[in-house]
Design an enzyme around this catalytic site. Structure first.
Site, PDB file in Angstrom:
ATOM      1  N   GLU A 116       0.857  -1.193   0.000  1.00 29.38           N
ATOM      2  CA  GLU A 116       0.000   0.000   0.000  1.00 29.38           C
ATOM      3  C   GLU A 116       0.891   1.241   0.000  1.00 29.38           C
ATOM      4  O   GLU A 116       2.010   1.206   0.470  1.00 29.38           O
ATOM      5  CB  GLU A 116      -0.924   0.010   1.214  1.00 29.38           C
ATOM      6  CG  GLU A 116      -0.278  -0.256   2.548  1.00 29.38           C
ATOM      7  CD  GLU A 116       0.348   0.982   3.202  1.00 29.38           C
ATOM      8  OE1 GLU A 116       1.101   0.802   4.160  1.00 29.38           O
ATOM      9  OE2 GLU A 116       0.094   2.125   2.746  1.00 29.38           O
ATOM     10  N   GLU A 153      -1.525   8.811   5.660  1.00 32.67           N
ATOM     11  CA  GLU A 153      -2.574   9.092   6.649  1.00 32.67           C
ATOM     12  C   GLU A 153      -3.217  10.430   6.299  1.00 32.67           C
ATOM     13  O   GLU A 153      -2.538  11.384   5.943  1.00 32.67           O
ATOM     14  CB  GLU A 153      -1.963   9.151   8.051  1.00 32.67           C
ATOM     15  CG  GLU A 153      -1.604   7.772   8.569  1.00 32.67           C
ATOM     16  CD  GLU A 153      -1.259   7.781  10.037  1.00 32.67           C
ATOM     17  OE1 GLU A 153      -0.462   6.929  10.468  1.00 32.67           O
ATOM     18  OE2 GLU A 153      -1.779   8.655  10.767  1.00 32.67           O
ATOM     19  N   CYS A 169       5.687   5.202   9.165  1.00 35.18           N
ATOM     20  CA  CYS A 169       6.243   4.469   8.014  1.00 35.18           C
ATOM     21  C   CYS A 169       7.661   4.864   7.641  1.00 35.18           C
ATOM     22  O   CYS A 169       8.549   4.022   7.592  1.00 35.18           O
ATOM     23  CB  CYS A 169       5.310   4.638   6.823  1.00 35.18           C
ATOM     24  SG  CYS A 169       3.721   3.905   7.124  1.00 35.18           S
ATOM     25  N   LYS A 185      10.424   3.828  10.089  1.00 38.34           N
ATOM     26  CA  LYS A 185      10.453   2.354  10.207  1.00 38.34           C
ATOM     27  C   LYS A 185      10.989   1.743   8.930  1.00 38.34           C
ATOM     28  O   LYS A 185      11.880   0.873   8.954  1.00 38.34           O
ATOM     29  CB  LYS A 185       9.039   1.857  10.478  1.00 38.34           C
ATOM     30  CG  LYS A 185       8.839   0.355  10.328  1.00 38.34           C
ATOM     31  CD  LYS A 185       7.445  -0.090  10.741  1.00 38.34           C
ATOM     32  CE  LYS A 185       6.388   0.200   9.732  1.00 38.34           C
ATOM     33  NZ  LYS A 185       6.221  -0.839   8.716  1.00 38.34           N
ATOM     34  N   ARG A 207       3.026   8.575  16.293  1.00 37.67           N
ATOM     35  CA  ARG A 207       4.152   7.675  16.021  1.00 37.67           C
ATOM     36  C   ARG A 207       5.239   8.372  15.214  1.00 37.67           C
ATOM     37  O   ARG A 207       4.957   9.011  14.207  1.00 37.67           O
ATOM     38  CB  ARG A 207       3.648   6.431  15.281  1.00 37.67           C
ATOM     39  CG  ARG A 207       2.811   5.489  16.132  1.00 37.67           C
ATOM     40  CD  ARG A 207       2.248   4.343  15.325  1.00 37.67           C
ATOM     41  NE  ARG A 207       1.287   4.813  14.344  1.00 37.67           N
ATOM     42  CZ  ARG A 207       0.678   3.983  13.471  1.00 37.67           C
ATOM     43  NH1 ARG A 207       0.984   2.705  13.446  1.00 37.67           N
ATOM     44  NH2 ARG A 207      -0.205   4.463  12.623  1.00 37.67           N
TER      45      ARG A 207
HETATM   46  C1  UDX Z   1       3.975   7.915   4.039  1.00 39.99           C
HETATM   47  C2  UDX Z   1       4.006   7.784   2.523  1.00 39.99           C
HETATM   48  O1  UDX Z   1       3.708   9.060   1.944  1.00 39.99           O
HETATM   49  C3  UDX Z   1       2.966   6.769   2.072  1.00 39.99           C
HETATM   50  O2  UDX Z   1       3.023   6.611   0.671  1.00 39.99           O
HETATM   51  C4  UDX Z   1       3.260   5.433   2.758  1.00 39.99           C
HETATM   52  O3  UDX Z   1       2.324   4.443   2.373  1.00 39.99           O
HETATM   53  C5  UDX Z   1       3.233   5.616   4.261  1.00 39.99           C
HETATM   54  O4  UDX Z   1       4.177   6.635   4.667  1.00 39.99           O
HETATM   55  P1  UDX Z   1       2.543   9.105   5.892  1.00 39.99           P
HETATM   56  O5  UDX Z   1       3.573   8.547   6.811  1.00 39.99           O
HETATM   57  O6  UDX Z   1       1.098   8.970   6.230  1.00 39.99           O
HETATM   58  O7  UDX Z   1       2.723   8.425   4.408  1.00 39.99           O
HETATM   59  O8  UDX Z   1       2.828  10.667   5.803  1.00 39.99           O
HETATM   60  P2  UDX Z   1       3.425  11.648   4.717  1.00 39.99           P
HETATM   61  O9  UDX Z   1       2.348  12.579   4.347  1.00 39.99           O
HETATM   62  O10 UDX Z   1       4.122  10.920   3.662  1.00 39.99           O
HETATM   63  O11 UDX Z   1       4.525  12.475   5.600  1.00 39.99           O
HETATM   64  C6  UDX Z   1       5.557  11.736   6.200  1.00 39.99           C
HETATM   65  C7  UDX Z   1       6.422  12.711   7.001  1.00 39.99           C
HETATM   66  O12 UDX Z   1       7.175  13.551   6.120  1.00 39.99           O
HETATM   67  C8  UDX Z   1       5.627  13.640   7.916  1.00 39.99           C
HETATM   68  O13 UDX Z   1       6.311  13.772   9.161  1.00 39.99           O
HETATM   69  C9  UDX Z   1       5.652  14.963   7.169  1.00 39.99           C
HETATM   70  O14 UDX Z   1       5.587  16.074   8.064  1.00 39.99           O
HETATM   71  C10 UDX Z   1       7.007  14.912   6.487  1.00 39.99           C
HETATM   72  N1  UDX Z   1       7.106  15.704   5.264  1.00 39.99           N
HETATM   73  C11 UDX Z   1       6.289  15.403   4.212  1.00 39.99           C
HETATM   74  C12 UDX Z   1       8.074  16.723   5.192  1.00 39.99           C
HETATM   75  O15 UDX Z   1       8.798  16.989   6.147  1.00 39.99           O
HETATM   76  N2  UDX Z   1       8.180  17.421   4.016  1.00 39.99           N
HETATM   77  C13 UDX Z   1       7.395  17.152   2.943  1.00 39.99           C
HETATM   78  O16 UDX Z   1       7.547  17.827   1.932  1.00 39.99           O
HETATM   79  C14 UDX Z   1       6.407  16.116   3.036  1.00 39.99           C
END
Ligand code: UDX
Length: 454
Positions: free
Chosen positions: A158, A162, A282, A285, A350
Site C-alpha cells: 500500500e 494518513e 512508516c 520504520k 508515532r
Molecule cells: C507515508 C508515505 O507518503 C505513504 O506513501 C506510505 O504508504 C506511508 O508513509 P505518511 O507517513 O502517512 O505516508 O505521511 P506523509 O504525508 O508521507 O509524511 C511523512 C512525514 O514527512 C511527515 O512527518 C511529514 O511532516 C514529512 N514531510 C512530508 C516533510 O517533512 N516534508 C514534505 O515535503 C512532506
C-alpha cells in the site's frame, strides 16, 4: 473471469479498515477481522476510531457489504481473497516485528489445514513486510497446517498517506502486485479492475484519475518497491532540508528553490517542504528496515544513513536555536511546542518530530508546554514532563520561545499579536514547518527563525 466477491481483511487499522471499505465500495462482500473486540463493536456501531476523510461516506454507501468480526475461522472458509493488514512495527535495531503477521498466517494455515477448498485462498500481504515476506508467509501457512494447494500468496503493497488513505486507495498512482501464481494474480487483477479502469462511481468530483497503471511482478520486486518508495520520499525530504541549510548561508529562499527545481518533471514538486523533517509510522520504520535488511547481508546504504542523519539534525537544530536565543541554557525555561502529531490532520504521534524535540528540550531542563488540537493529552502520556495544552495561547503564556512542529490550521491561523503579548523576551518563534509568514511574525513583535528562509 468474475471478480471475486468474498474478501476478508485481517487487521482493522488505518490500512485494513480503509482497504475493507474501498473494496466493499467497489462491490465486494468484505469481512474485516480484528482481534480487538472493542474495535469490532465500535465499528459495528458505526464508530470510526480514526480520522480518514471520505471513510464514513464510503462505508455508508456500502454498509450492507461490510461485516466486522473477531472470528477468523468462518471468514477464512468463506473467502476467496484474504488481505493481511496487521501492523508490522519497527524495532530499535531496524528489524521489523512480524508477530502480528505470524499470528494471522498460522491461524489461517490451521483453518486451511482442516478443510478442503475448491480453489486456493489468495493470501495478500498488504502489510509492509521485509523483502522475502511473501515466502515467509507461505512457510507459516504450511506450518499452520495448510496444504500446498490450499493457498497462494501475493504481495500488494500500500502507498497510503494518513489523512488521504481513501483517495490514495481509490485513485492510486499505481497498483503493484507481486506473486508467482498466475491463477492468484489473475484473481487480483479482477479484484483491482475497477480501480485500474477507474470504472466505479467517484465519491469526489472532479475525478482525480482516468486510469491507473498496474504493475504485476515477482514477490521480491513488489516488496522492494514499497521500501524503495518510502526511502526515496524520505531522502527527497532530507535533500531539501540539506539545501535549506545552504539557503540559510547564502540568503536564498528554500521555498523558491523547491519551486524552481520541482517544476522539472524529473524531480516533481511534492515532498520538497523543508523543516524539522519526516516522522510518522512508516518513513522512520521503513528506512531503518531497508538499512537493516541490507546490513544483515553486509551491504551498507550510506545514502539512507545520511538521510536519517540529516533528519535527526533538523530536530537538533530547532533545539539549538531555542537554546542560543535563551542565552545558552534551557534550565527552567518555558518553551511552547505548537503541534504534536507527526503531521496535520491526524491524531497519530508515532515517529513525531515534535515529541523528539520535546524530549530533547526537557532533557536540558526546559519546561515544555505542548499544544495540539487532537493529541496533546496522549502526547503528555508519552513524554514525561510535557504539559498538555488544548489551546495554543495557554502553551505560549510566559514562554520565551515557541517551536512550530506541526502545521495545523490552528497554528497557521495563530493571532501573532496576542502571542507576542503573552510571551516573554526574546519571544523567539522557530518555524519548524515554514508555515508562517516571516514578515507577519516580525511585525507582531516576535523573533522569526525559519528553515531555509526568513
Ligand atoms: C507515508 C508515505 O507518503 C505513504 O506513501 C506510505 O504508504 C506511508 O508513509 P505518511 O507517513 O502517512 O505516508 O505521511 P506523509 O504525508 O508521507 O509524511 C511523512 C512525514 O514527512 C511527515 O512527518 C511529514 O511532516 C514529512 N514531510 C512530508 C516533510 O517533512 N516534508 C514534505 O515535503 C512532506
Amino acid at each position: 473471469m468474475v471478480a471475486p466477491r468474498r474478501v476478508a481483511v485481517v487487521g482493522a487499522g488505518h490500512v485494513g479498515l480503509v482497504t475493507a471499505a474501498c473494496l466493499a465500495y467497489l462491490g465486494c462482500e468484505v469481512t474485516a477481522v480484528d482481534s480487538d473486540l472493542r474495535k469490532v463493536e465500535a465499528l459495528r456501531r458505526g464508530n470510526l476510531y480514526l480520522h480518514e476523510p471520505h471513510l464514513r461516506d464510503i462505508l455508508d454507501a456500502c454498509r450492507e457489504r461490510v461485516r466486522f468480526t473477531t472470528d477468523l475461522e468462518p471468514v477464512v472458509l468463506a473467502s476467496e481473497v484474504l488481505f493481511v493488514a496487521v501492523g508490522t512495527p519497527g524495532r530499535a535495531d531496524g528489524s521489523v516485528d512480524l508477530s502480528g503477521v505470524e499470528g494471522v498466517a498460522r491461524g489461517v494455515g490451521r483453518v486451511l489445514g482442516g478443510a478442503g477448498r475448491e480453489r486456493p485462498l489468495v493470501v495478500v500481504n498488504k502489510s509492509t513486510v521485509p523483502v522475502g515476506g511473501g515466502d515467509y508467509v507461505s512457510r507459516l501457512l504450511r506450518e499452520g497446517g495448510a496444504g500446498e494447494g490450499s493457498f497462494r500468496v501475493v504481495s500488494n503493497p500500500e502507498f497510503l498517506r494518513e489523512g488521504s488513505a481513501v483517495l490514495d486507495t481509490l485513485f492510486p498512482d499505481r497498483v503493484v502486485l507481486g506473486g508467482e501464481s498466475e491463477e492468484a494474480l489473475e484473481i487480483m487483477r479482477e479484484l483491482y479492475r475497477p480501480i485500474v479502469e477507474q470504472s466505479f462511481p467517484s465519491p469526489i468530483e472532479p475525478r482525480p484519475k482516468r486510469e491507473v497503471p498496474l504493475i504485476v511482478t515477482d514477490l521480491a520486486s513488489a516488496e522492494t518497491i514499497k521500501y524503495a518508495a518510502n526511502a526515496f520520499l524520505a531522502t527527497k525530504i532530507s535533500f531539501i532540508n540539506e539545501i535549506s541549510r545552504f539557503c540559510e548561508l547564502v540568503g536564498a529562499d528554500v521555498g523558491e528553490v523547491a519551486r524552481g527545481i520541482g517544476l522539472d518533471h524529473r524531480i516533481g514538486g511534492a515532498f520538497l517542504e523543508a523543516g524539522i523533517g519526516w516522522g510518522g509510522s512508516c518513513f522512520p520504520k521503513d528506512v531503518a528496515a531497508l538499512r537493516a535488511m541490507a546490513g544483515d547481508q553486509g551491504l551498507g546504504m550510506p545514502l539512507l544513513a545520511a538521510a536519517e542523519e540529516v533528519n535527526l539534525a533538523q530536530r537538533r537544530e530547532a533545539v539549538c536555536r531555542v537554546r542560543s536565543a535563551l542565552g545558552g541554557s534551557l534550565e527552567g525555561e518555558r518553551v511552547a511546542l505548537l503541534g504534536l502529531s507527526f503531521k496535520p490532520g491526524t491524531e497519530d504521534l508515532r515517529g513525531s518530530p515534535a515529541l523528539e524535540i520535546a524530549a530533547l528540550l526537557i532533557m536540558e531542563g526546559a519546561r515544555v508546554a505542548g499544544y495540539d488540537p487532537v493529541s496533546a493529552k496522549e502526547a503528555a502520556r508519552r513524554v514525561p514532563g510535557l504539559e498538555p495544552c488544548h489551546d495554543p495561547y495557554s502553551a505560549l503564556e510566559d514562554a520565551r520561545a515557541a517551536v512550530v512542529a506541526t502545521a495545523w490550521e490552528e497554528v497557521r491561523a495563530l493571532d501573532l499579536v496576542r502571542a507576542a503579548a503573552i510571551m516573554r523576551e526574546p519571544r523567539l518563534l522557530v518555524d519548524g514547518r515554514n508555515a508562517l509568514d516571516p514578515e507577519e511574525v516580525r511585525a507582531a513583535g516576535l523573533l522569526y527563525s525559519g528553515f531555509g528562509r526568513g
